[in-house]
Write an enzyme that holds these catalytic residues in place. Structure first.
Site, short mmCIF file in Angstrom:
data_model
loop_
_atom_site.label_atom_id
_atom_site.label_comp_id
_atom_site.label_asym_id
_atom_site.label_seq_id
_atom_site.Cartn_x
_atom_site.Cartn_y
_atom_site.Cartn_z
CD GLU A 1 -0.78 0.89 3.68
OE1 GLU A 1 -1.20 2.07 3.17
OE2 GLU A 1 -1.00 0.26 4.65
CE LYS B 1 -2.59 1.69 10.36
NZ LYS B 1 -3.38 0.97 9.45
#
Length: 308
Positions: free
Chosen positions: A25, A163
């Protein structure tokens, strides 16, 4: 989608020859790390993928095209341009139409990678269900498109878990609801990006790239919708103390609520705060885990091609 894709010669040749390709990404370059660490890390991650016998394909949106593989000049543009916008799925049509410079999130990268025929995608950590702000019980749940894309896209995502700023339990519940297979790479525990153990388990443990590839191949044969999430804990020497991380996140959430930060600005804001309050240690952990994921992801991509 396919007619909107543009490939570097290296990636196009690898796909034509059915060689292993690993998608990467670009939001981590434009929004996840400061310059020059972002550019240096992007280059090093690509070289790690190549060192394992796979071809890296960093994905971004440039000039009205979905780029599958970037030149070094394009990597530098993403790393330095203040014009780069964060592109989730809802933003993709707008960014394409306006020919803006777009850095792709996990959701958008996975979608473009799957359209290009890429089976493995490496990132730092996935998005998920955000924690609610303190003192606001009426706040709506903020659920990342990363999860819904994983639930409908035939791709394997290798990451260091979700995360740490997210609600991990709720994120895992959504993944279960969507039927995403969660594999722990050499671990029975679900990692939390900066930390190796969030207190939650995984669906199954795999200890080699070949074992992971066998599960991925079996899922592909079932024709089930959705993909596989391989969670790879940050190396122990780079892991942060869970209590310290939680304390910093709680403080950052309060500051975020006070400043009115919402939407796509939330994760970059929280990551920047963590970098600041940890004197850069959070950034170094981020860099270490991305490199480790690239190593493991490339090995899985190679094993997946070899096993077919």
């Amino acid at each position: 989608m396919k007619y909107l894709l543009s490939y570097t010669p290296e990636v196009r040749e690898a796909l034509d020859r059915n060689r292993p390709v690993v998608a990467l990404e670009s939001t981590i370059i434009s929004h996840g790390m400061p310059y020059p660490e972002n550019l240096r890390t992007a280059r090093e991650v690509e070289e790690i993928v190549r060192s394992q016998g796979a071809v890296p394909a960093t994905i971004a949106v440039i000039g009205g095209r979905c780029k599958v593989g970037l030149t070094d000049e394009e990597l530098e543009l993403l790393a330095t341009s203040p014009e780069a916008v964060k592109v989730s799925l809802r933003d993709l049509p707008v960014v394409l139409a306006r020919k803006s410079l777009g850095a792709t999130t996990v959701a958008t990268t996975a979608t473009i990678a799957a359209a290009a025929g890429i089976e493995v995608f490496v990132t730092g950590g996935i998005g998920g269900v955000h924690r609610k702000s303190p003192g606001d019980p009426a706040q709506m749940w903020d659920v990342s498109a990363d999860l819904t894309v994983l639930g409908r896209t035939d791709i394997t995502v290798v990451c260091a878990g979700a995360k740490s700023v997210l609600d991990i339990g709720a994120t895992l519940e959504v993944l279960e609801t969507l039927g995403v297979t969660v594999l722990g790479y050499r671990t029975d525990r679900f990692p939390g990006f900066y930390t190796r153990d969030t207190g939650f388990g995984v669906d199954a443990r795999v200890d080699t790239p070949e074992e992971a590839a066998a599960v991925i191949h079996a899922r592909q044969q079932t024709m089930l919708p959705g993909g596989v999430l391989v969670v790879n804990p940050v190396p122990e020497e780079h892991a942060m103390d869970p209590d310290e991380v939680e304390r910093h996140i709680a403080d950052a959430l309060k500051a975020m609520a006070a400043e009115g930060v919402t939407g796509k600005a939330v994760t970059p804001y929280l990551l920047a705060r963590l970098k600041e309050v940890t004197s850069g240690r959070a950034l170094q952990t981020n860099i270490a885990l991305v490199k480790h994921n690239a190593l493991v992801g490339a090995q899985i991509a190679v094993a997946l091609k070899a096993g077919k």
